[in-house]
Design a protein around this motif. Structure first.
Motif, PDB file in Angstrom:
ATOM      1  N   THR A 234       0.883  -1.162   0.000  1.00  0.00           N
ATOM      2  CA  THR A 234       0.000   0.000   0.000  1.00  0.00           C
ATOM      3  C   THR A 234       0.915   1.204   0.000  1.00  0.00           C
ATOM      4  O   THR A 234       2.055   1.124   0.479  1.00  0.00           O
ATOM      5  CB  THR A 234      -0.952   0.013   1.212  1.00  0.00           C
ATOM      6  N   ASN A 235       0.465   2.309  -0.577  1.00  0.00           N
ATOM      7  CA  ASN A 235       1.402   3.430  -0.718  1.00  0.00           C
ATOM      8  C   ASN A 235       1.445   4.314   0.526  1.00  0.00           C
ATOM      9  O   ASN A 235       0.461   4.886   0.933  1.00  0.00           O
ATOM     10  CB  ASN A 235       1.101   4.245  -1.986  1.00  0.00           C
ATOM     11  N   PHE A 236       2.638   4.388   1.108  1.00  0.00           N
ATOM     12  CA  PHE A 236       2.891   5.263   2.251  1.00  0.00           C
ATOM     13  C   PHE A 236       3.123   6.691   1.755  1.00  0.00           C
ATOM     14  O   PHE A 236       3.328   6.925   0.563  1.00  0.00           O
ATOM     15  CB  PHE A 236       4.144   4.791   3.010  1.00  0.00           C
ATOM     16  N   MET A 237       3.131   7.610   2.716  1.00  0.00           N
ATOM     17  CA  MET A 237       3.303   9.031   2.356  1.00  0.00           C
ATOM     18  C   MET A 237       4.433   9.661   3.166  1.00  0.00           C
ATOM     19  O   MET A 237       4.961   9.066   4.088  1.00  0.00           O
ATOM     20  CB  MET A 237       2.037   9.812   2.713  1.00  0.00           C
TER      21      MET A 237
ATOM     22  N   LEU B 255      12.591  -0.177   6.937  1.00  0.00           N
ATOM     23  CA  LEU B 255      11.445  -0.814   7.601  1.00  0.00           C
ATOM     24  C   LEU B 255      11.437  -2.316   7.352  1.00  0.00           C
ATOM     25  O   LEU B 255      11.048  -3.096   8.216  1.00  0.00           O
ATOM     26  CB  LEU B 255      10.118  -0.217   7.090  1.00  0.00           C
ATOM     27  N   LYS B 256      11.828  -2.713   6.141  1.00  0.00           N
ATOM     28  CA  LYS B 256      11.884  -4.147   5.847  1.00  0.00           C
ATOM     29  C   LYS B 256      13.297  -4.571   5.452  1.00  0.00           C
ATOM     30  O   LYS B 256      13.502  -5.705   5.054  1.00  0.00           O
ATOM     31  CB  LYS B 256      10.901  -4.508   4.729  1.00  0.00           C
ATOM     32  N   GLN B 257      14.216  -3.661   5.528  1.00  0.00           N
ATOM     33  CA  GLN B 257      15.606  -3.929   5.111  1.00  0.00           C
ATOM     34  C   GLN B 257      15.632  -4.577   3.726  1.00  0.00           C
ATOM     35  O   GLN B 257      16.317  -5.564   3.499  1.00  0.00           O
ATOM     36  CB  GLN B 257      16.332  -4.820   6.131  1.00  0.00           C
ATOM     37  N   GLN B 258      14.859  -4.004   2.833  1.00  0.00           N
ATOM     38  CA  GLN B 258      14.839  -4.505   1.463  1.00  0.00           C
ATOM     39  C   GLN B 258      14.408  -3.357   0.556  1.00  0.00           C
ATOM     40  O   GLN B 258      13.878  -2.353   1.037  1.00  0.00           O
ATOM     41  CB  GLN B 258      13.860  -5.684   1.339  1.00  0.00           C
ATOM     42  N   PRO B 259      14.601  -3.493  -0.748  1.00  0.00           N
ATOM     43  CA  PRO B 259      14.211  -2.404  -1.636  1.00  0.00           C
ATOM     44  C   PRO B 259      12.733  -2.054  -1.479  1.00  0.00           C
ATOM     45  O   PRO B 259      11.912  -2.891  -1.104  1.00  0.00           O
ATOM     46  CB  PRO B 259      14.481  -2.969  -3.029  1.00  0.00           C
TER      47      PRO B 259
ATOM     48  N   SER C 278       5.943   1.686  11.128  1.00  0.00           N
ATOM     49  CA  SER C 278       6.791   0.550  11.515  1.00  0.00           C
ATOM     50  C   SER C 278       5.917  -0.663  11.814  1.00  0.00           C
ATOM     51  O   SER C 278       6.307  -1.798  11.586  1.00  0.00           O
ATOM     52  CB  SER C 278       7.680   0.895  12.705  1.00  0.00           C
ATOM     53  N   LYS C 279       4.696  -0.402  12.323  1.00  0.00           N
ATOM     54  CA  LYS C 279       3.767  -1.519  12.548  1.00  0.00           C
ATOM     55  C   LYS C 279       3.159  -1.961  11.221  1.00  0.00           C
ATOM     56  O   LYS C 279       3.002  -3.145  10.951  1.00  0.00           O
ATOM     57  CB  LYS C 279       2.610  -1.047  13.443  1.00  0.00           C
ATOM     58  N   PHE C 280       2.774  -0.974  10.405  1.00  0.00           N
ATOM     59  CA  PHE C 280       2.075  -1.277   9.158  1.00  0.00           C
ATOM     60  C   PHE C 280       2.979  -2.102   8.216  1.00  0.00           C
ATOM     61  O   PHE C 280       2.523  -3.050   7.563  1.00  0.00           O
ATOM     62  CB  PHE C 280       1.659   0.040   8.476  1.00  0.00           C
ATOM     63  N   ALA C 281       4.253  -1.749   8.192  1.00  0.00           N
ATOM     64  CA  ALA C 281       5.166  -2.401   7.247  1.00  0.00           C
ATOM     65  C   ALA C 281       5.221  -3.911   7.455  1.00  0.00           C
ATOM     66  O   ALA C 281       5.430  -4.670   6.510  1.00  0.00           O
ATOM     67  CB  ALA C 281       6.567  -1.808   7.396  1.00  0.00           C
ATOM     68  N   LYS C 282       4.989  -4.338   8.705  1.00  0.00           N
ATOM     69  CA  LYS C 282       5.051  -5.782   8.980  1.00  0.00           C
ATOM     70  C   LYS C 282       3.970  -6.537   8.218  1.00  0.00           C
ATOM     71  O   LYS C 282       4.073  -7.732   8.009  1.00  0.00           O
ATOM     72  CB  LYS C 282       4.888  -6.039  10.481  1.00  0.00           C
ATOM     73  N   HIS C 283       2.919  -5.845   7.824  1.00  0.00           N
ATOM     74  CA  HIS C 283       1.804  -6.502   7.132  1.00  0.00           C
ATOM     75  C   HIS C 283       1.948  -6.445   5.613  1.00  0.00           C
ATOM     76  O   HIS C 283       1.098  -6.958   4.901  1.00  0.00           O
ATOM     77  CB  HIS C 283       0.485  -5.853   7.556  1.00  0.00           C
ATOM     78  N   LEU C 284       2.975  -5.781   5.141  1.00  0.00           N
ATOM     79  CA  LEU C 284       3.159  -5.625   3.694  1.00  0.00           C
ATOM     80  C   LEU C 284       4.267  -6.554   3.206  1.00  0.00           C
ATOM     81  O   LEU C 284       5.169  -6.893   3.961  1.00  0.00           O
ATOM     82  CB  LEU C 284       3.586  -4.190   3.360  1.00  0.00           C
ATOM     83  N   ASP C 285       4.190  -6.898   1.928  1.00  0.00           N
ATOM     84  CA  ASP C 285       5.300  -7.646   1.340  1.00  0.00           C
ATOM     85  C   ASP C 285       6.378  -6.689   0.846  1.00  0.00           C
ATOM     86  O   ASP C 285       7.561  -7.007   0.878  1.00  0.00           O
ATOM     87  CB  ASP C 285       4.803  -8.488   0.163  1.00  0.00           C
TER      88      ASP C 285
END
Ligand code: GAL
Length: 685
Positions: free
Chosen positions: A255-258, A314-318, A273-280
């Motif tokens: 989902t697009n963050f701002m 947040l995910k240590q990835q691109p 930081s919480k939301f990112a855990k639910h994203l791929d």
């Protein structure tokens, strides 16, 4: 290490994504325009389009009446030229029939006013009807398109944000609190410091969300409400993605963050930081005001780099750049066009900091309504010959050379800690200076020296692993729980170097102050006890002396009792003149530094350069250049990809120590080269 889901995405699209938000639903009566789009997409060297973001009324014009045929055609047309699709769920805006028939989907604001239908991004996030409708729509989308070869990702809703205070949400908030406090009302009153102004609650039903016409002085309540808003937004999102995970488990979800754009700081209202855990995959929408009249281009670039490094970490990835403008926006105070060259430079900066895409809002300018003057790849002239279109095509051609960069990251020895909860609590604190706290901006000031010296930085949250870093910088961590304090202590004991500043370690996770002086563990690891924080008027200045040089101080100065620490700098003026302003202490195998005041840029530069040398922290490459040029890297197994970027209006000389190959032109570069205004070179070494 890339996550499993990210690997799936990398294998689904093993190239840099280039394209953006495409709204064919605005042009269904213009088949000629839709046909032109497919031709223009190829001329622009674009390959990926986000479809259906606000298309609900085109997909379901009446309740239960569905029209997918137009979307089938657009997806197939894009697919037939080799393009890819990021398919959106349409919950960011809803059709009028829905608000009319089910008014519960409408949001209620903090003044308890029910909103009318209109705009977007304004649904109730608890409404059972809206949850049912979004899930049903998403099920149809997943069933129809879940195995379409063009679909590479789900784009859930659009820029989630805001909050609802309706009765459903009040009930959900009470339920959230009951769970958090184990149904123990005393625990809630303790956490919220209930007896203050007689605010003790005697029944759960008395709990109400904060409001300007009601309760707004209970900081524990405000903090829990903000946490609830994040959790409830995630909960709504989780409800949306049930059918997508079930039917198309291999399609990654984002989902697009701002960012908060005027000052270019991380988005404030949701804890990403919480939301990112639910994203791929994390993605974000970046709209810096390039060429503004209040800061240098380099300063703005530094701030962009900071947010990129936060969202990448947040995910240590691109991550993906989901939206950007190829020229201008329509909602800044002044909507200035990117000057020639800036589009390529700004785009490459995103890639340099970890993006695997350059995507735009918007592909084609709409003809009516509020975004008709917002920049787009295709202007109202429908031409591929104008300046903006050509600059987009140039970005596309450059991205085509960057396939090997996809999926790569780079290690960092330095991390800065950013914490959303801390930001909420600090801003809420009635104390210090009401407008001078500036937590995210302070972090950017600490980040600057590293950015200027090409030293990679991860901007991490307090839950992330500290152990891989040599240097951890934790400015203004006002709210800090026992667990984080213990982790900071362990980090230093094991050899880490920790920098903390004024206004740190003041309250616990309920926004209740620590009692009996600074937290005893912090006193132990820093060898000091900060006893007072002095807040200065905007025109006040003090100074500190550090290594025989004088540096300016403004806004904040901490009065420090030194126990076991070494005094590194002292205040020059006021009742704390000659007392410690900056201290250090060796602790365990590591070392701590406490910076007591808000100091000028030059102090940060001198202080951090000394630490960088002492710790042997290396830049991404040995490339000599002046200020305003930034070098960032992405690292593949066999080589480094370097992005050398001139964020100034002047020519800049850059000297390479080793010979490198220009990825775009194929040239070998050696020794000194010149970069023109806004020029970027991408080289491999
Ligand atoms: C974003 C939004 C887009 C578009 C854009 C304009 O915030 O997601 O839909 O409105 O702003 O800059």
């Amino acid at each position: 290490m890339l996550s499993k889901q990210h690997k799936k995405y990398v294998t689904k699209a093993n190239f840099m994504l280039h394209g953006g938000d495409y709204n064919p639903d605005q042009w269904l009566d213009h088949p000629d325009i839709l046909a032109d789009d497919i031709k223009l997409m190829q001329l622009a060297h674009t390959n990926t389009f986000s479809l259906g973001i606000f298309a609900w009324s085109a997909l379901e014009p009446e309740e239960g009446v569905y029209h997918f045929e137009w979307l089938d055609k657009v997806i197939n047309d894009i697919h037939s030229y080799g393009g890819k699709v990021i398919l959106a769920t349409p919950s960011g805006a809803r059709p009028a029939w829905m608000s009319q028939k089910y008014p519960e989907v409408l949001r209620v604001n903090e003044r308890r006013e029910k909103q009318l239908h209109g705009g977007r991004h304004n649904h109730c996030f608890t409404s059972p009807v809206y949850r049912e409708k979004t899930q049903a729509m998403n099920r149809l989308l997943a069933e129809r398109y879940g195995d379409h070869p063009a679909i590479i990702m789900w784009h859930i809703s659009n820029e989630y944000g805001g909050e609802c205070h309706c009765d459903y949400c009040q009930e959900a908030f009470r339920g959230w609190l009951k769970e958090k406090y184990n149904e123990d009302l005393k625990a809630l009153n303790d956490a919220w410091w209930g007896p203050f102004w007689s605010h003790t609650i005697s029944d759960w039903s008395q709990v109400e969300s904060p409001s300007p016409i009601g309760e707004n002085a209970v900081h524990g309540l405000n903090l829990d409400w903000r946490r609830f808003v994040t959790d409830q937004t995630i909960n709504f999102f989780e409800n949306e993605i049930v059918p997508l995970r079930e039917i198309s488990p291999d399609i990654p979800i984002t989902t697009n963050f701002m960012a908060d754009t005027f000052d270019l700081i991380p988005f404030q209202s949701l804890d990403y930081s919480k939301f990112a855990k639910h994203l791929d995959v994390v993605s974000w929408d970046a709209y810096p005001a390039w060429h503004n009249d209040w800061e240098s281009t380099a300063n703005l670039a530094m701030k962009v780099g900071f947010i990129d490094d936060l969202y990448r970490s947040l995910k240590q990835q691109p991550f993906l750049l989901m939206e950007s403008t190829p020229s201008l926006v329509n909602w800044h105070e002044v909507n200035k066009a990117k000057r020639p060259g800036m589009h390529l430079l700004a785009s490459m900066q995103m890639i340099a900091h970890g993006s695997d895409s350059i995507l735009y809002f918007q592909w084609r300018k709409s003809r009516g309504s509020s975004e008709k003057f917002h920049g787009a790849v295709v202007d109202h002239d429908n031409s591929s010959e104008n300046r903006v279109f050509k600059e987009v095509a140039e970005v596309g051609k450059t991205l085509e050379k960057l396939g090997p960069v996809v999926g790569t990251n780079r290690p960092a020895d330095v991390a800065i800690v950013y914490d959303w909860e801390n930001n909420w609590a600090l801003n809420d604190a009635q104390g210090y200076g009401l407008s001078s706290k500036q937590y995210p901006q302070t972090l950017q000031q600490h980040y600057r020296t590293f950015w200027e010296n090409d030293i990679p930085v991860d901007v991490i949250t307090k839950e992330q692993d500290f152990s891989n870093y040599k240097l951890l910088i934790v400015p203004m961590l006002y709210l800090v729980n026992e667990e984080t304090i213990a982790r900071l202590k362990a980090f230093v004991e094991n050899g880490g170097q920790l920098v903390m500043t004024y206004i740190s370690g003041i309250v616990n996770e309920h926004d209740l102050t620590y009692l009996g002086g600074w937290h005893h563990d912090l006193q132990e690891i820093f060898g000091i006890n900060p006893t007072e924080t002095d807040t200065l008027y905007p025109s006040d200045r003090n100074y500190v002396t550090f290594r025989n040089k004088k540096y300016e101080l403004k806004d904040y100065a901490t009065v420090i009792d030194v126990h076991a620490a070494t005094t590194e700098a002292t205040y020059v003026e006021d009742f704390y003149a000659n007392r410690a302003a900056v201290t250090s202490q060796t602790f365990g195998k590591g070392k701590t530094y406490y910076i007591g005041g808000r100091l000028e840029e030059k102090f940060h530069e001198d202080f951090y350069l000394e630490l960088i040398t002492e710790l042997g922290i290396q830049p991404v490459a040995k490339v000599k250049h002046g200020k305003g040029v930034s070098v960032q890297a992405r690292q593949a197994a066999d080589r480094d990809y370097l992005f050398i970027m001139n964020f100034t209006e002047e020519q800049q000389n850059v000297t390479f120590e080793k010979s490198v190959t220009d990825l775009v032109t194929g040239e070998t570069l050696e020794g000194e080269i010149t970069l023109q205004q806004y020029q970027v070179r991408i080289v491999a070494q």
